[in-house]
Design an enzyme around this catalytic site. Structure first.
Site, PDB file in Angstrom:
ATOM      1  CG  HIS A  24      -5.462  -2.427   0.165  1.00 50.77           C
ATOM      2  ND1 HIS A  24      -4.596  -2.653  -0.886  1.00 50.77           N
ATOM      3  CD2 HIS A  24      -5.572  -3.614   0.817  1.00 50.77           C
ATOM      4  CE1 HIS A  24      -4.205  -3.918  -0.864  1.00 50.77           C
ATOM      5  NE2 HIS A  24      -4.782  -4.526   0.157  1.00 50.77           N
ATOM      6  CB  CYS A  25     -10.855  -4.029  -1.604  1.00 49.26           C
ATOM      7  SG  CYS A  25     -12.215  -5.161  -1.260  1.00 49.26           S
ATOM      8  CB  VAL A  26      -9.186  -6.684   3.399  1.00 53.10           C
ATOM      9  CG1 VAL A  26      -8.615  -7.962   3.984  1.00 53.10           C
ATOM     10  CG2 VAL A  26      -8.548  -5.479   4.057  1.00 53.10           C
ATOM     11  N   GLY A  74      -8.038  -8.159  -2.133  1.00 54.68           N
ATOM     12  CA  GLY A  74      -6.587  -8.270  -2.088  1.00 54.68           C
ATOM     13  C   GLY A  74      -5.884  -7.299  -3.007  1.00 54.68           C
ATOM     14  CB  THR A  75      -6.185  -5.534  -5.702  1.00 58.01           C
ATOM     15  OG1 THR A  75      -5.466  -4.631  -6.546  1.00 58.01           O
ATOM     16  CG2 THR A  75      -7.658  -5.419  -6.027  1.00 58.01           C
TER      17      THR A  75
END
Length: 350
Positions: free
Chosen positions: A196-198, A201-202
């Site tokens: 999950h890439c901060v 955001g997805t």
């Protein structure tokens, strides 16, 4: 009581602008969406600051633009392409299991209706089916089954005797295909979950891993080019105003740290692509049930570097493509050490 009423009226009047803002922009009412939007705005502002400082301080760059406009045009094109790729990747779907299940069941219903209407064998090539299993269409044996389409499809990807209960996600209450994982940030199960890439955001999964790779490739190139332009400015203007040099050096240091991180991230994901792995599978290998018995240097889903690269780049039209678990015989073949003949015949590439 009068003071309490005054405080309440002040609080209500201060909340009215926020309510109006939330009414026009419903996405801001969700704290998670607000934080994601704040990160996007911050990232865009960082890009504008780093590029804007060049054109603000470097008079030589302005002169070079007048002499060689193509140089600046290519640089600005890369800048715009990087931001566009960022927003495209951020808005893309990683390939959720629930969406794949819905597609499978809807497609199976369409096949059943077509079969009843025409009284002819249903063909999986009829219609726009986007769910594939190991390169073949998914509806080859779903008709006439007592189990639901999705359950049968998922069970066919696992070895015989696998319990359905062990494959069911306790949060989504849906059977997970191999390489899937529930993301607690998105609150959904993701096909071929990577991480999950901060910043985006997805989640990064089967549906957008290729877009993510291209984004970090463009971001790395932009950082490298911007760093070279900063160094060129310092060489030509090192004896100018000291405060300009201090600002440029500070920006160059932070840019260099970001560039090293992005370069390592790009190399890491390139390695994952060539071996057909995900970050989750590499980091949590001993905790994943179907990978516990696999030797460390064996990549169970790899089809060779060239085939992996081809499928990663060219077979992304189906974001619901799923892979079955390899058999014991296939794992034994993959674990066999390379010989001189294997190197000559490019066994590692095919």
């Amino acid at each position: 009581m009068t003071i309490v009423n005054v405080c309440r009226s002040l609080r209500a009047s201060s909340c009215r602008p926020l309510d109006r803002c939330y009414r026009f922009l419903p996405c801001l009412s969700d704290p998670a969406r607000r934080s994601a939007l704040g990160l996007k705005v911050a990232l865009v502002m960082l890009h504008l600051i780093y590029v804007g400082m060049l054109f603000l301080f470097d008079g030589g760059l302005i002169e070079k633009t007048k002499r060689e406009p193509w140089y600046t045009a290519i640089y600005l094109a890369l800048f715009v392409a990087t931001l566009v790729q960022y927003f495209v990747t951020s808005a893309s779907s990683p390939g959720f299991v629930l969406d794949a299940m819905r597609t499978v069941n809807e497609s199976n219903t369409i096949f059943r209706k077509a079969l009843l209407a025409s009284k002819q064998p249903a063909s999986s090539k009829n219609g726009s089916v986007v769910v594939t299993v190991e390169g073949s269409q998914m509806a080859r044996s779903l008709l006439g089954s007592n189990a639901t389409s999705w359950t049968k499809l998922v069970m066919d990807l696992y070895p015989p005797g696998t319990s359905v209960r062990s494959l069911t996600c306790s949060y989504c209450n849906v059977e997970q295909p191999p390489r899937s994982k529930h993301c607690h940030d998105c609150d959904k199960c993701v096909l071929q979950f990577d991480h999950h890439c901060v910043w985006l955001g997805t989640c990064i999964g089967l549906g957008n891993h290729c877009k993510f790779w291209w984004y970090i490739c463009e971001e790395t190139s932009l950082c490298l080019w911007t760093g070279i332009m900063y160094i060129t400015y310092l060489k030509a203007n090192i004896s100018s105003a000291w405060w300009k040099d201090a600002i440029v050096i500070l920006l160059l240091v932070t840019l260099s740290i970001s560039m090293i991180f992005l370069l390592l991230l790009l190399l890491f994901h390139s390695y994952l692509v060539l071996t057909n792995q995900t970050t989750y599978e590499l980091v949590r290998r001993r905790r994943i049930p179907y990978l516990r018995g696999v030797p460390e240097r064996v990549y169970p889903f790899s089809k060779g570097a060239c085939r992996n690269l081809y499928e990663f780049c060219c077979l992304r039209s189906s974001k619901y493509r799923m892979e079955r678990l390899p058999t014991a015989q296939e794992l034994e073949e993959k674990s066999r050490p390379y010989t001189f003949c294997d190197v000559v015949t490019c066994r590692c590439c095919c």
